[in-house]
Design an enzyme around this catalytic site. Structure first.
Site, mmCIF file in Angstrom:
data_model
loop_
_atom_site.group_PDB
_atom_site.id
_atom_site.type_symbol
_atom_site.label_atom_id
_atom_site.label_comp_id
_atom_site.label_asym_id
_atom_site.label_seq_id
_atom_site.Cartn_x
_atom_site.Cartn_y
_atom_site.Cartn_z
ATOM 1 N N TYR A 123 -64.868 -28.964 34.208
ATOM 2 C CA TYR A 123 -63.863 -29.652 35.025
ATOM 3 C C TYR A 123 -62.720 -28.718 35.392
ATOM 4 O O TYR A 123 -62.616 -27.600 34.886
ATOM 5 C CB TYR A 123 -63.328 -30.896 34.297
ATOM 6 C CG TYR A 123 -62.344 -30.620 33.178
ATOM 7 C CD1 TYR A 123 -62.761 -30.064 31.969
ATOM 8 C CD2 TYR A 123 -60.991 -30.904 33.325
ATOM 9 C CE1 TYR A 123 -61.853 -29.823 30.946
ATOM 10 C CE2 TYR A 123 -60.075 -30.662 32.302
ATOM 11 C CZ TYR A 123 -60.508 -30.115 31.114
ATOM 12 O OH TYR A 123 -59.616 -29.861 30.109
ATOM 13 N N ARG A 172 -61.999 -20.197 38.721
ATOM 14 C CA ARG A 172 -62.263 -20.583 37.321
ATOM 15 C C ARG A 172 -63.396 -21.599 37.259
ATOM 16 O O ARG A 172 -64.232 -21.556 36.345
ATOM 17 C CB ARG A 172 -60.995 -21.120 36.663
ATOM 18 C CG ARG A 172 -61.187 -21.377 35.171
ATOM 19 C CD ARG A 172 -59.897 -21.728 34.467
ATOM 20 N NE ARG A 172 -59.338 -22.978 34.949
ATOM 21 C CZ ARG A 172 -58.176 -23.487 34.562
ATOM 22 N NH1 ARG A 172 -57.426 -22.827 33.688
ATOM 23 N NH2 ARG A 172 -57.738 -24.629 35.045
ATOM 24 N N ARG A 231 -83.261 -37.709 28.574
ATOM 25 C CA ARG A 231 -82.526 -36.975 27.553
ATOM 26 C C ARG A 231 -83.396 -35.933 26.856
ATOM 27 O O ARG A 231 -84.425 -36.277 26.261
ATOM 28 C CB ARG A 231 -81.940 -37.936 26.499
ATOM 29 C CG ARG A 231 -81.057 -37.208 25.489
ATOM 30 C CD ARG A 231 -80.477 -38.144 24.436
ATOM 31 N NE ARG A 231 -79.602 -37.411 23.521
ATOM 32 C CZ ARG A 231 -80.044 -36.684 22.482
ATOM 33 N NH1 ARG A 231 -81.328 -36.614 22.217
ATOM 34 N NH2 ARG A 231 -79.184 -36.031 21.717
ATOM 35 N N HIS A 272 -82.524 -31.772 25.152
ATOM 36 C CA HIS A 272 -81.519 -30.699 25.081
ATOM 37 C C HIS A 272 -81.810 -29.587 26.091
ATOM 38 O O HIS A 272 -80.905 -29.008 26.670
ATOM 39 C CB HIS A 272 -81.472 -30.090 23.672
ATOM 40 C CG HIS A 272 -80.818 -30.974 22.659
ATOM 41 N ND1 HIS A 272 -81.328 -32.193 22.291
ATOM 42 C CD2 HIS A 272 -79.677 -30.816 21.943
ATOM 43 C CE1 HIS A 272 -80.531 -32.742 21.389
ATOM 44 N NE2 HIS A 272 -79.526 -31.938 21.154
ATOM 45 N N LYS A 274 -64.108 -24.182 30.824
ATOM 46 C CA LYS A 274 -63.355 -25.448 30.893
ATOM 47 C C LYS A 274 -64.363 -26.600 30.836
ATOM 48 O O LYS A 274 -64.672 -27.250 31.839
ATOM 49 C CB LYS A 274 -62.482 -25.482 32.160
ATOM 50 C CG LYS A 274 -61.308 -26.459 32.030
ATOM 51 C CD LYS A 274 -60.209 -26.154 32.998
ATOM 52 C CE LYS A 274 -59.168 -27.254 33.092
ATOM 53 N NZ LYS A 274 -58.389 -27.510 31.883
HETATM 54 N N1 PDD Z 1 -55.548 -28.642 30.411
HETATM 55 N N2 PDD Z 1 -55.626 -24.539 27.409
HETATM 56 C C1 PDD Z 1 -56.251 -25.725 27.317
HETATM 57 C C2 PDD Z 1 -57.121 -25.979 26.126
HETATM 58 C C3 PDD Z 1 -56.084 -26.701 28.317
HETATM 59 O O1 PDD Z 1 -56.730 -27.865 28.238
HETATM 60 C C4 PDD Z 1 -55.210 -26.417 29.415
HETATM 61 C C5 PDD Z 1 -54.969 -27.397 30.523
HETATM 62 C C6 PDD Z 1 -54.584 -25.168 29.472
HETATM 63 C C7 PDD Z 1 -53.672 -24.769 30.613
HETATM 64 O O2 PDD Z 1 -54.434 -24.387 31.743
HETATM 65 P P1 PDD Z 1 -53.862 -24.556 33.224
HETATM 66 O O3 PDD Z 1 -52.573 -23.814 33.275
HETATM 67 O O4 PDD Z 1 -54.897 -23.966 34.099
HETATM 68 O O5 PDD Z 1 -53.650 -26.028 33.451
HETATM 69 C C8 PDD Z 1 -54.815 -24.253 28.452
HETATM 70 C C9 PDD Z 1 -55.540 -29.569 31.507
HETATM 71 C C10 PDD Z 1 -54.272 -29.735 32.233
HETATM 72 C C11 PDD Z 1 -56.194 -30.874 31.066
HETATM 73 O O6 PDD Z 1 -57.186 -30.779 30.358
HETATM 74 O O7 PDD Z 1 -55.755 -31.955 31.467
#
Ligand code: PDD
Length: 282
Positions: free
Chosen positions: A32, A51, A99, A101, A146
């Site tokens: 995400y 990213r 489902r 893995h 992410k």
């Molecule tokens: N989270 N580290 C983690 C683990 C995060 O979840 C986030 C942001 C950041 C900061 O990244 P950025 O500056 O790109 O937002 C660092 C978002 C906002 C969320 O999960 O809602």
């Protein structure tokens, strides 16, 4: 009611449905982004899309859209949600499959995006700073992805809330990595310090912008390991994220940080950040 985007269509949020066999639902198999929107303009969009690409590559999902298509989808989403200041959440999961893995072949990723009002941090948080606690960073070794599977982050953030604090600063083998949902900066003898990128932290878009602004404005800064000892003796501690921007931490584990007030470098950086925000457009 907000309008969301799901697999090529815009619809009211309550009408958006995903099959239960979606691997995002079954396995947390997806990634995400969260992108802030100021006055209808997506902030640092190229960086967020890069990213997104890196996260997709890391988990072997082919990007379902070109950069131009992402621009079109996200800008239409913003228009349908009355522009203004928004937080755009977008998620790509591997898609729907029986489902198993093992990675299924030839399935379509599920693409979902929503836009919610972006509320500035409460005044008291900026005036007084926030409280943070430290916690054991028991996450995996791929924190640079992410990923939507955020169970450790959720539980670690809740530790802070249960302790009457705002965020948990994570310690791995005696080194501070980041917050449960934010990146970490400290100020030490007027030098701004943040941990180097790597598998133990998310490469935050806000983090990178703060380093850029520091360099442009001749503020001494470095990317170096922050030991627990350095963290506890820092003059200032900041938490950064796209939605909360730059928050000063004034108490860590109930001990004052510096003189327990948002510090001078924090004030300088917030001014630079706000000026930068005002200078960009779609
Ligand atoms: N989270 N580290 C983690 C683990 C995060 O979840 C986030 C942001 C950041 C900061 O990244 P950025 O500056 O790109 O937002 C660092 C978002 C906002 C969320 O999960 O809602």
């Amino acid at each position: 009611m907000s309008i969301v985007y799901l697999n090529g269509k815009f619809m009211p949020d309550h009408a958006a449905c995903v099959p239960v066999l979606d691997r995002g639902f079954i396995f947390g198999d997806g990634i995400y982004e969260v992108i802030p929107v100021y006055h209808g303009c997506l902030f640092r969009l190229p960086e967020h899309l890069q990213r997104l690409q890196n996260s997709l590559d890391a988990i072997r999902i082919v990007n379902p859209h070109s950069t131009q298509e992402w621009h079109t989808i996200l800008n239409e989403l913003i228009d349908k949600n009355n522009s203004g200041n928004l937080s755009v959440y977008l998620q790509v999961t591997r898609g729907v499959a029986k489902r198993d893995h093992a990675l299924p072949e030839n399935i379509q990723p599920t693409v979902f995006a929503m836009a919610n009002p972006l509320l500035p941090p409460e005044k008291a948080m900026l005036q007084n700073g926030v409280r943070a606690i430290t916690g054991d960073d028991y996450r995996w070794r791929n924190c640079h992805i992410k990923a939507i599977s955020l169970l450790p982050n959720i539980l670690l953030r809740q530790q802070a809330i249960d302790a009457g604090a705002y965020e948990t600063i994570l310690l791995r083998d005696g080194e501070a990595t980041e917050g449960a949902a934010s990146n970490l900066f400290i100020v030490e003898n007027n030098v701004l310090v943040t941990p180097p990128k790597g598998p133990f932290l998310l490469p935050g878009i806000t983090r990178d912008l703060i380093l850029e602004l520091a360099i442009q404005n001749h503020i001494a800064c470095e990317e170096s390991v922050i030991s627990e000892k350095r963290l506890r003796s820092a003059d200032e501690i900041w938490l950064t994220s796209s939605t909360r921007e730059i928050l000063p931490v004034t108490y860590l584990d109930n001990q004052p940080v510096g003189d327990a007030k948002p510090g001078p470098l924090w004030h300088t950086m917030v001014d630079l950040y706000q000026t930068f925000k005002q200078s960009f457009s779609r």
